[in-house]
Design an enzyme around this catalytic site. Sequence first.
Site, mmCIF file in Angstrom:
data_model
loop_
_atom_site.group_PDB
_atom_site.id
_atom_site.type_symbol
_atom_site.label_atom_id
_atom_site.label_comp_id
_atom_site.label_asym_id
_atom_site.label_seq_id
_atom_site.Cartn_x
_atom_site.Cartn_y
_atom_site.Cartn_z
ATOM 1 N N CYS A 1 53.518 11.122 22.683
ATOM 2 C CA CYS A 1 52.721 11.032 23.912
ATOM 3 C C CYS A 1 51.446 11.874 23.890
ATOM 4 C CB CYS A 1 53.590 11.403 25.110
ATOM 5 S SG CYS A 1 55.110 10.420 25.180
ATOM 6 N N HIS B 1 50.614 16.845 32.235
ATOM 7 C CA HIS B 1 51.387 15.812 31.541
ATOM 8 C C HIS B 1 52.362 15.212 32.552
ATOM 9 C CE1 HIS B 1 53.029 13.609 28.245
ATOM 10 N NE2 HIS B 1 54.221 14.175 28.339
ATOM 11 N N HIS C 1 54.018 6.581 32.881
ATOM 12 C CA HIS C 1 53.747 7.367 31.677
ATOM 13 C C HIS C 1 53.364 6.392 30.569
ATOM 14 C CE1 HIS C 1 53.684 10.144 28.543
ATOM 15 N NE2 HIS C 1 54.964 10.446 28.421
#
Length: 402
Positions: A162, A294, A328
């Site tokens: 990620c 995040h 996400h």
Amino acid sequence: MPTLALSALTVTTAAGPGKGALLDALRERRGALAPCDFLDVDLPTWIGRVAGLESVSLPSALADYDCRNNRLAELALQQDGFGEAVAAAVRRCGAHRIGVVLGTSTSGILHTELAFHERDPATGALPSPLHYATTHELSSAPRYLRKRLGLAGPTYAVSTACSSSGKVFASAQRLIAAGVCDAVVVGGVDSLCLTTLYGFASLELTSTGPCRPGDVERDGISIGEAAGFALVEPATAASDRGESSLCLFGVGESVDAHHMSSPHPEGKGAELAMRRALEAAGRAPDMVDYVNLHGTASRVNDAAEDRALEAVFGPGQACSSTKGWTGHTLGAAGITGLVTGALAIEHGFLPGTLNTERRDPAFSADYLLANRDMAARCVMSNSFGFGGNNCSLLFGRAEEAA
């Protein structure tokens, strides 16, 4: 490393194609998550799906690259005048002086997953042609962009889960600092696939509703898909043309390798990445007006990131997560966070965290729940991946570059 001008930006998310769609969603506090309706997936979760990808067409000369991931890349390329900005850079620098570095976590794996669904039941043979190299392989999207944009510079993929499309900015700095490139197209593309949906569900990391980052009752992530790109070049070159409005001041990277899928509980790797970004930019912590977290809405990840923020900035740092709008986006999370922060700077507001009703009382940061009018000058965006692959980007108005 050189300060880089963010000479062109674009992003396409579940909120819609282009920066304008994301900006409207942020301002109107209108999320784009919906109950999972992807293919025949049977999971009690919500996703951020980009509409209309099934009807996107690639140029006929690049038909071998056809897959959901490259269709998403193509849709993003058509937004915000990005292709035109790259064409102008080619005229200035030459195609061989412009590189392409893109982040992804799964690339076009869906193309292969669907092929396995269609294999011959008697022999197990896969359909032909599969076009693995131009669809599934990690370098598929950067190679597609290279051909699509007529570029001839160094081209490769970064796949660090990620944090992938955050780390590409460090790659661009190195290519430019080494004199290999005069400009680089960076960004990330990650599209929905069976591996990530079922994989994250098997780890008990997916939320049963829209994700709620930082909420005391948060219960997991909502997976999304996105594509975003930036054209970066030395800030001096853009300034000489009078064209630069935003600059990348510094990049911080770290790998803590605490656990395959969980961060260090005290956020040690995240803390190191943020400190390195500040050091690279020559900035003090109190010069950062806002941190785009995040913030995946995982119980462990959100808590670790808050501890890291407190270690670097002290209590009360203004921050929020925008995963509630887009989900996400995994390998595209870094570029999505950067563009979100750029919109906040350009339009004078900080986006509050969507879907979160009661901030975790254990958190020390100023976790915004509503949009805040504020003229941010310097923004940090975090993206942290499996295995402790961490990246923090520090950027802001060009006049703050010095």
